[in-house]
Write a protein that holds these residues in place. Structure first.
Motif, PDB file in Angstrom:
ATOM      1  N   LYS A 214       0.859  -1.219   0.030  1.00 37.77           N
ATOM      2  CA  LYS A 214       0.024   0.100   0.071  1.00 37.77           C
ATOM      3  C   LYS A 214       0.777   1.222  -0.238  1.00 37.77           C
ATOM      4  O   LYS A 214       1.963   1.017   0.828  1.00 37.77           O
ATOM      5  CB  LYS A 214      -0.827  -0.013   1.224  1.00 37.77           C
ATOM      6  N   LEU A 215       0.689   2.288  -0.937  1.00 33.52           N
ATOM      7  CA  LEU A 215       1.536   3.473  -0.865  1.00 33.52           C
ATOM      8  C   LEU A 215       0.439   4.772  -0.780  1.00 33.52           C
ATOM      9  O   LEU A 215      -0.809   4.713  -1.193  1.00 33.52           O
ATOM     10  CB  LEU A 215       1.880   3.444  -2.466  1.00 33.52           C
ATOM     11  N   ALA A 216       0.823   5.430   0.288  1.00 32.81           N
ATOM     12  CA  ALA A 216       0.105   6.553   0.477  1.00 32.81           C
ATOM     13  C   ALA A 216       0.010   7.596  -0.542  1.00 32.81           C
ATOM     14  O   ALA A 216       1.003   7.603  -1.328  1.00 32.81           O
ATOM     15  CB  ALA A 216       0.461   7.183   1.831  1.00 32.81           C
ATOM     16  N   VAL A 217      -1.035   8.203  -0.621  1.00 32.27           N
ATOM     17  CA  VAL A 217      -1.226   9.049  -1.820  1.00 32.27           C
ATOM     18  C   VAL A 217       0.062  10.127  -1.908  1.00 32.27           C
ATOM     19  O   VAL A 217       0.691  10.743  -3.056  1.00 32.27           O
ATOM     20  CB  VAL A 217      -2.527  10.222  -1.619  1.00 32.27           C
ATOM     21  N   GLU A 218       0.401  10.671  -0.776  1.00 34.63           N
ATOM     22  CA  GLU A 218       1.862  11.828  -0.650  1.00 34.63           C
ATOM     23  C   GLU A 218       2.989  10.881  -1.165  1.00 34.63           C
ATOM     24  O   GLU A 218       3.827  11.424  -1.739  1.00 34.63           O
ATOM     25  CB  GLU A 218       1.722  12.341   0.501  1.00 34.63           C
ATOM     26  N   SER A 219       3.136   9.483  -0.683  1.00 33.60           N
ATOM     27  CA  SER A 219       4.356   8.966  -1.059  1.00 33.60           C
ATOM     28  C   SER A 219       4.424   8.704  -2.725  1.00 33.60           C
ATOM     29  O   SER A 219       5.445   8.652  -3.108  1.00 33.60           O
ATOM     30  CB  SER A 219       4.333   7.626  -0.293  1.00 33.60           C
ATOM     31  N   LEU A 220       3.059   8.481  -3.128  1.00 34.07           N
ATOM     32  CA  LEU A 220       3.163   8.409  -4.669  1.00 34.07           C
ATOM     33  C   LEU A 220       3.518   9.557  -5.388  1.00 34.07           C
ATOM     34  O   LEU A 220       4.110   9.483  -6.166  1.00 34.07           O
ATOM     35  CB  LEU A 220       1.495   7.770  -4.985  1.00 34.07           C
ATOM     36  N   LEU A 221       2.865  10.560  -4.825  1.00 31.38           N
ATOM     37  CA  LEU A 221       3.072  11.966  -5.448  1.00 31.38           C
ATOM     38  C   LEU A 221       4.806  12.244  -5.424  1.00 31.38           C
ATOM     39  O   LEU A 221       5.246  12.776  -6.350  1.00 31.38           O
ATOM     40  CB  LEU A 221       2.521  13.091  -4.757  1.00 31.38           C
ATOM     41  N   MET A 222       5.405  11.945  -4.329  1.00 26.87           N
ATOM     42  CA  MET A 222       6.917  12.327  -4.576  1.00 26.87           C
ATOM     43  C   MET A 222       7.748  11.551  -5.208  1.00 26.87           C
ATOM     44  O   MET A 222       8.670  11.564  -5.503  1.00 26.87           O
ATOM     45  CB  MET A 222       7.339  11.875  -2.879  1.00 26.87           C
TER      46      MET A 222
END
Lengths: 297, 329
Positions: A214-222
């Motif tokens: 699972k990847l948090a939205v902000e981790s994905l954005l980064m």
């Protein structure tokens, strides 16, 4: 007392003839049947449904899982609607008495082990983690259903088509798979291999994920992805899916032709995963064009 | 303590916790970088993370907390009962049911404001049921027990609707609707809920004079010129709008309205009106703090706010039952 003996005689004869019929029915008929009949099959899992539909003759198929009729996830749904469905319960399958029951390694475990205890033959298929697992599963299903010739042909066609995608890609945009609950697939997944075959890099693999995480939205954005591949929205509503459409993600999708989502071709280990590769390759070309423009400048 | 001093302290606490809140997240960035990216657009993903993910989460924590704290204080003032609280009395749970019904029937997709309005409708229905019951009997026990019953009913219906959903992921959000969470909030959620919350806040903040008069008893308050009928409507609609809109975007978060007025009561003396605004700020600070704690304990997972809130609130609730029971006997 006087009337009784003939009655006794009659019933002995009846029992004797019934026993003969029984003997004939239980030994002679099935043997004859097995000699020229291919095994009948019940499938309890969406992906084994697809393999059965791909290889079995219509008269071999007794029942498929209820998911096989759902055209959103079942690639052979049109063919599947001709057959009855089951919900993977042991008692439903048991009364159907198929020669073999097929299911996935990680699904219907309680039901399938109960069927085994009742003396039925159950074959479990591993989910595919790479393209060679797909051909291995097709081969195994072919052998199981006495359809090895058909399976060989399907595998040959699949491998020929797969080879046509193995061109050298100079431009490999970075794509992130983003499914419900923020799940992203790592390098041991069909989704990863679809991305790679279509000429993308998989951010999930870049982050070191094996099967996925699972990847948090902000981790994905980064990770600054070039493309985010989400799941198509399901019926009803779920917060798990809502997060994959967080407005912050739109900032990266501005130069995309349209929202890119996975579809039923991504779900199971069928030769149609190559349709998914072909669709994604078109998306890559659409991204590549503006990219090559900036390169030449 | 003077009212203004208390409000300044609480306001400062909200600002401090708000600043900490935007600095916490799964993305591995320094405090320096994150704060400067928030203020100045760096053209990269960090500014988007700060402005579109962490900022709305922090703001929503404040608005939701303010709604819950204020509603708790107003309900306690009106019912003259320190156990009254939107979460415990089933108002939040009923709002969740309203929201879930709107989402799963597809009704919420037809227009922008359907989602919060159906949550508010759920909250209103619950408030009406409770008032009918509390009107018939002055007993604290009857009120709390009917709250428990309404909560249980709303909770089971919420689970039923989510289990019947054709979407395979819907059933897994039962936790969200019962425990609440601010994960993955965006400005869309704020635009959805804030205007309706403001309507609720306005209604509740103007009850101050009337609930002060009510401390003397209903007859005395009426003879002082308090319009009791209007006050009742103000409390019902104010609570339903504030709690309903908050629940529509953050799920049902319990105990805030119980804990905060209890902590702040010693500082305001025997004036329930002074408790209103202070409890709003206190609620905002508590939700911010809880939302920080859930992200520090398990950074990668979405631990629900209600988990931490119940750990703080439930022991206090037991203590309150114990002390109120002793006073009554």
């Amino acid at each position: 007392m006087i009337v009784a003996p003939p009655q006794f005689h009659l019933s002995t004869r009846a029992i004797l003839s019934m026993a003969l019929v029984f003997l004939f029915a239980t030994f002679a008929l099935p043997h004859q049947a097995f000699a020229n009949k291919k095994p009948t099959v019940v499938s309890m899992n969406l992906c084994t449904d697809q393999l059965v539909l791909l290889l079995a003759d219509p008269e071999q198929i007794v029942s498929l899982s209820y998911l096989s009729h759902d055209a959103r996830t079942s690639v052979y749904a049109e063919k599947a609607v001709a057959y009855p469905t089951n919900r993977g319960l042991a008692e439903e399958v048991y009364i159907l008495k198929p020669d073999v029951t097929v299911t996935g390694t990680y699904s219907n475990w309680t039901a399938s082990s109960m069927l085994e205890q009742l003396g039925m033959r159950v074959e479990r298929f591993e989910p595919a983690y790479q393209f060679s697992d797909i051909t291995a599963n097709i081969k195994a299903m072919g052998e199981l259903l006495h359809q090895s010739e058909k399976a060989k042909q399907v595998i040959a066609d699949f491998e020929a088509r797969l080879a046509s995608f193995q061109a050298d890609h100079a431009f490999q945009p970075r794509a992130a798979l983003y499914a419900a609950n923020g799940y992203t697939s790592g390098k041991s997944s069909i989704a990863h291999h679809i991305l790679i075959a279509a000429g993308f890099q998989n951010i999930g693999a870049e982050l070191g994920y094996d099967y996925g995480a699972k990847l948090a939205v902000e981790s994905l954005l980064m990770t600054s992805p070039d493309l985010i591949v989400t799941n198509p929205p399901g019926f009803g509503h779920a917060k798990a899916e809502e997060m994959t459409r967080h407005p912050a993600l739109d900032y990266f999708q501005t130069d995309m032709p349209a929202e890119v989502t996975t579809n039923k071709n991504w779900v199971c280990d069928t030769p149609l995963v190559l349709d998914a590769v072909a669709e994604l390759a078109t998306v890559r070309e659409a991204i590549a064009r503006p990219h090559s423009k900036t390169e030449s400048r | 303590m003077k009212q203004t001093t208390l409000l300044i302290i609480l306001g400062g606490l909200v600002l401090l916790l708000g600043a900490i809140s935007v600095m916490i997240g799964p993305a591995d960035v320094t405090l320096d970088a994150s704060l400067s990216a928030l203020i100045q657009d760096d053209g990269g993903p960090l500014t988007i993370v700060m402005r579109e993910i962490r900022l709305p989460r922090m703001l929503l924590a404040i608005f939701v907390g303010f709604s819950l704290g204020l509603s708790g204080a107003a309900m306690q003032g009106y019912l003259r009962n320190p156990l009254a609280e939107p979460g415990l009395l089933g108002v939040s749970g009923s709002a969740s049911l309203g929201a879930v019904l709107a989402l799963q029937t597809g009704f919420a997709a037809t227009a922008f404001y359907i989602l919060p309005l159906s949550a508010i409708t759920g909250a209103l229905l619950c408030a009406l049921i409770l008032l009918v019951i509390s009107g018939k009997s002055r007993s604290i026990l009857a009120l709390i027990l009917s709250g428990v019953a309404v909560s249980a009913l709303a909770g089971s219906l919420t689970s039923l609707v989510l289990n019947l959903s054709p979407n395979p992921w819907a059933a897994s959000e039962i936790m969200f609707w019962m425990m609440g969470s601010l994960a993955n909030t965006s400005f869309n959620h704020i635009w959805l809920a804030l205007p309706l919350m403001v309507i609720g806040w306005t209604a509740l903040l103007f009850t101050g004079k009337a609930i002060d008069a009510l401390t003397l008893g209903e007859d005395a308050a009426a003879s002082l010129g308090t319009n009791l009928r209007r006050l009742k409507l103000q409390i019902i609609f104010g609570t339903s709008f504030a709690v309903g809109a908050a629940t529509a975007v953050a799920g049902a978060i319990g105990f805030v309205g119980l804990v905060i007025p209890h902590i702040l009561r010693p500082f305001v003396g025997s004036h329930p009106s002074r408790l209103l605004l202070a409890s709003g700020f206190g609620g905002a600070a508590l939700i911010l703090l809880t939302d920080i704690i859930v992200r520090v304990i398990v950074p990668s997972q979405d631990l629900k706010l209600g988990v931490i809130m119940a750990l703080i609130g439930a022991p206090l609730f037991l203590h309150l039952i114990f002390t109120t029971g002793r006073k009554e006997s």
